[in-house]
Structure formats: C-alpha cells, structure tokens
Design a protein around this motif. Structure first.
Motif, PDB file in Angstrom:
ATOM      1  N   ILE A  85      -0.811  -2.072   4.682  1.00 28.34           N
ATOM      2  CA  ILE A  85       0.510  -2.128   3.939  1.00 28.34           C
ATOM      3  C   ILE A  85       0.457  -1.396   2.799  1.00 28.34           C
ATOM      4  O   ILE A  85       1.371  -0.909   2.386  1.00 28.34           O
ATOM      5  CB  ILE A  85       1.051  -3.750   4.129  1.00 28.34           C
ATOM      6  N   ILE A  86      -0.652  -1.992   2.096  1.00 28.32           N
ATOM      7  CA  ILE A  86      -0.912  -1.242   0.689  1.00 28.32           C
ATOM      8  C   ILE A  86      -0.711   0.130   0.786  1.00 28.32           C
ATOM      9  O   ILE A  86      -0.168   0.942  -0.074  1.00 28.32           O
ATOM     10  CB  ILE A  86      -1.985  -1.778  -0.039  1.00 28.32           C
ATOM     11  N   ARG A  87      -1.543   0.849   1.681  1.00 26.05           N
ATOM     12  CA  ARG A  87      -1.540   2.549   1.610  1.00 26.05           C
ATOM     13  C   ARG A  87      -0.318   2.726   2.074  1.00 26.05           C
ATOM     14  O   ARG A  87      -0.003   3.863   1.820  1.00 26.05           O
ATOM     15  CB  ARG A  87      -2.890   2.824   2.782  1.00 26.05           C
ATOM     16  N   ARG A  88       0.533   2.242   3.029  1.00 21.11           N
ATOM     17  CA  ARG A  88       1.411   2.885   3.622  1.00 21.11           C
ATOM     18  C   ARG A  88       2.784   2.519   2.374  1.00 21.11           C
ATOM     19  O   ARG A  88       3.743   3.489   2.032  1.00 21.11           O
ATOM     20  CB  ARG A  88       2.165   2.084   4.813  1.00 21.11           C
ATOM     21  N   SER A  89       2.844   1.522   1.724  1.00 24.06           N
ATOM     22  CA  SER A  89       3.545   1.445   0.604  1.00 24.06           C
ATOM     23  C   SER A  89       3.405   2.291  -0.578  1.00 24.06           C
ATOM     24  O   SER A  89       4.450   2.810  -0.894  1.00 24.06           O
ATOM     25  CB  SER A  89       3.546  -0.260   0.171  1.00 24.06           C
ATOM     26  N   PHE A  90       2.157   2.096  -1.044  1.00 23.08           N
ATOM     27  CA  PHE A  90       1.950   3.190  -2.236  1.00 23.08           C
ATOM     28  C   PHE A  90       1.911   4.581  -1.844  1.00 23.08           C
ATOM     29  O   PHE A  90       2.047   5.176  -2.755  1.00 23.08           O
ATOM     30  CB  PHE A  90       0.676   2.631  -3.042  1.00 23.08           C
ATOM     31  N   GLY A  91       1.592   4.703  -0.618  1.00 18.70           N
ATOM     32  CA  GLY A  91       1.681   6.227  -0.135  1.00 18.70           C
ATOM     33  C   GLY A  91       3.007   6.751  -0.172  1.00 18.70           C
ATOM     34  O   GLY A  91       3.368   8.207  -0.068  1.00 18.70           O
TER      35      GLY A  91
END
Length: 326
Positions: A20-26
C-alpha cells in the motif's frame, strides 16, 4: 461503501502494508528530494511494526490503507507512511485511520500526535488542517504538524475542581483564553476561583454576572486574571463592547457562558465543559425543576465531568493530558 476494519498491525502484516505504501506514494507528484517511502521493504516495515506498531485498513479482507507509528518521542505518538490505495481515496479510509491513531495515542498515555507533511502537497496539508492539526516547524520541504489530545476527567468535589484548576494554572500564560460552559451551579466559578488562587491574583473571585467582567491583578509577578460572565450578552458583537482586547495579550481571560461568543477573541483557546452527573437542572432564577428555589451557586452533592479541549496552535505541544490526568 461497506464498513472498514481498522486492524492493529503486526509484523505479519508487513507485506500488505509495504504494498500500500508503494502504491500510495508512487501515485504522488514527483518531489525533490524524492520521498524515502519508496525505499521501504517488508523487512523494514516489519521492524517498525514490531517496535512501535501501526494500522492496516481492510474492507472485505482487502487492504486499503495503512500507517506506521513512531515511538521516538515520550510524550507524543508519531505517524509515518500514512498511505491509502490511490484507487479508493476520498472514501474515509484516511479519516478512519486518524481516528483510531488518536485513540491509540490516548491509550498509550501520550499528550498528542506529530507527523511530517511535504509542503508540495497542498491537499495533504488541507486534510490535516481540517482535522485540527497545526504546523509546528519546518525543515526544508518537511512541515511538522501536531495536535494535542482533548480529555475528560471526573471531578467529584469542589476541592477536586479547584485542584484541577490549579493544574491548568501550571499551563496557562499571558494571552490565554479559557471558555467555560456548563449549567448554572455546575462549577464554573469554583473552577475560576481555583485558577485564581493558583495564579496568586487578588480576590475574592465571585460570579461577575452583573458587572460582566472583573480584572484580578497578580499579587506576585504573574499575569492578571480577567473573569467574564457572558450569560447576559446577546451576541458576539456585545463581547466586543467589553473591550477585552485591551488586556487580552497580558492577561489570562476566563469567559463563563462563552461558547459561541468568546472564541472570536483569539485564534487559540481552551474550552472547558462541565457536566453535572445526576443533578436536577436549575433555571437562571434559581428555580429547580421540581418548583423549589435554591441558590444559583455550585451544587456540592453531585460529581462533575470536565471535558477540556484545546483549539488552535497555542496548545500544540502543551502537555495537557499528562498534567491534568496525573
């Protein structure tokens, strides 16, 4: 949208959270310097979860949002990597996490919450500002936001009310505004008396109902106490007629019956609402609900619950809970 499940996350949730962190910040705009969130791994997230914990939001078993806690400060709970699946943003996921995070901070005995927000993300800044978080400092593009948690405390006796007021006196400084609410006889004047005693101002402190405002100068080197009764004021414009601005910067101002009227006096204030548990209501003439008459003063027989809420940037970083609940 169906109900969300907010889970206290452990190391076993690291894989879902880092995704989720990678998808959100990405999905965010390109930042300079870039966010270090994209460097997170399942191992680094699991380490944080094992040490400080975090939250995972699911709906029907599908991960939708997450955040990590930071326990590096003894008095505040930090929030890191606040992330929401970019495909379902603006659906209450972030708000649900913030609400549970504030409950967690309270359970852990913290005074408040802090986090960093990038100045290049105005929508994110607006999100936290709407939830009464205020900027504290800035280091390059990182703005630190903070919030002090509100509290409720049972006050069984007038002596306990004055003790609570003495604790509040440890926190106030010149320019502070306290807005008191509660039924007649709830204990507003008793609180103010305790505050004045602890501030070492000249007394006696009595209800200023008929004179509307009294100034009690300090007997030492502290600020004066301005005691206001707004019960008979018809609206916010009438409080302007009291010319409280002349003393606001140097004094501690307490306004009884001030809710909806006195908040205009300052960008920051402390609201105190006093609820009498089990007491019969008393009207302004001292007529009780059963038709008998009595004094309009404080009723010693019933316990009170005092709810104290900070408003505005002045109260960020103030150790409210640890001072008033210890």
């Amino acid at each position: 949208m169906r109900a969300l499940d907010v889970i206290d996350a452990g190391p076993e949730h690291a894989g879902a959270i880092v995704d989720i962190i990678r998808r959100s910040f990405g999905s965010r705009p390109t930042l300079d310097p870039p966010s270090t969130a994209m460097d997170e791994t399942a191992e680094s997230v699991a380490e944080v979860l094992a040490d400080a914990g975090g939250l995972l939001v699911e709906r029907r078993g599908l991960p939708m949002g997450a955040l990590l806690f930071d326990e590096s400060r003894p008095d505040k709970l930090g929030l890191r990597r606040v992330a929401v699946d970019p495909e379902i943003q603006s659906r209450g996921v972030a708000s649900a996490m913030v609400g549970v995070a504030e409950d967690t901070a309270e359970e852990r005995g913290k005074d408040g919450i802090w986090l960093h927000v990038r100045e290049e993300l105005p929508e994110t800044i607006q999100f936290w500002s709407r939830r009464k978080y205020h900027p504290v400092s800035q280091d390059g593009p990182l703005i630190e936001f903070g919030k002090t948690l509100w509290l409720a405390r049972e006050v069984p006796t007038p002596d306990t009310m004055q003790d609570l007021a003495a604790r509040v006196a440890q926190l106030v400084r010149p320019g502070d505004l306290l807005v008191l609410a509660g039924d007649l006889g709830a204990g507003k004047t008793t609180f103010t008396q305790g505050l004045g005693d602890a501030m070492s101002v000249r007394g006696p402190i009595t209800s200023p109902t008929f004179v509307l405002a009294r100034t009690h100068p300090s007997l030492e080197q502290g600020p004066p106490l301005v005691h206001v009764d707004a019960y008979r004021l018809g609206g916010p414009e009438e409080i302007d007629d009291l010319d409280l601005d002349a003393t606001a910067d140097e004094a501690v101002t307490v306004v009884e019956w001030g809710t909806g009227l006195a908040e205009q006096l300052s960008e920051s204030w402390l609201s105190l609402s006093i609820e009498v548990r089990g007491a019969r209501p008393i009207d302004p003439l001292g007529t009780k609900a059963d038709g008998t008459h009595g004094e309009g003063g404080d009723d010693d027989a019933e316990p009170r619950v005092v709810t104290i809420k900070p408003h505005g940037p002045r109260w960020v970083d103030v150790p409210l809970r640890s001072t008033l609940l210890s």
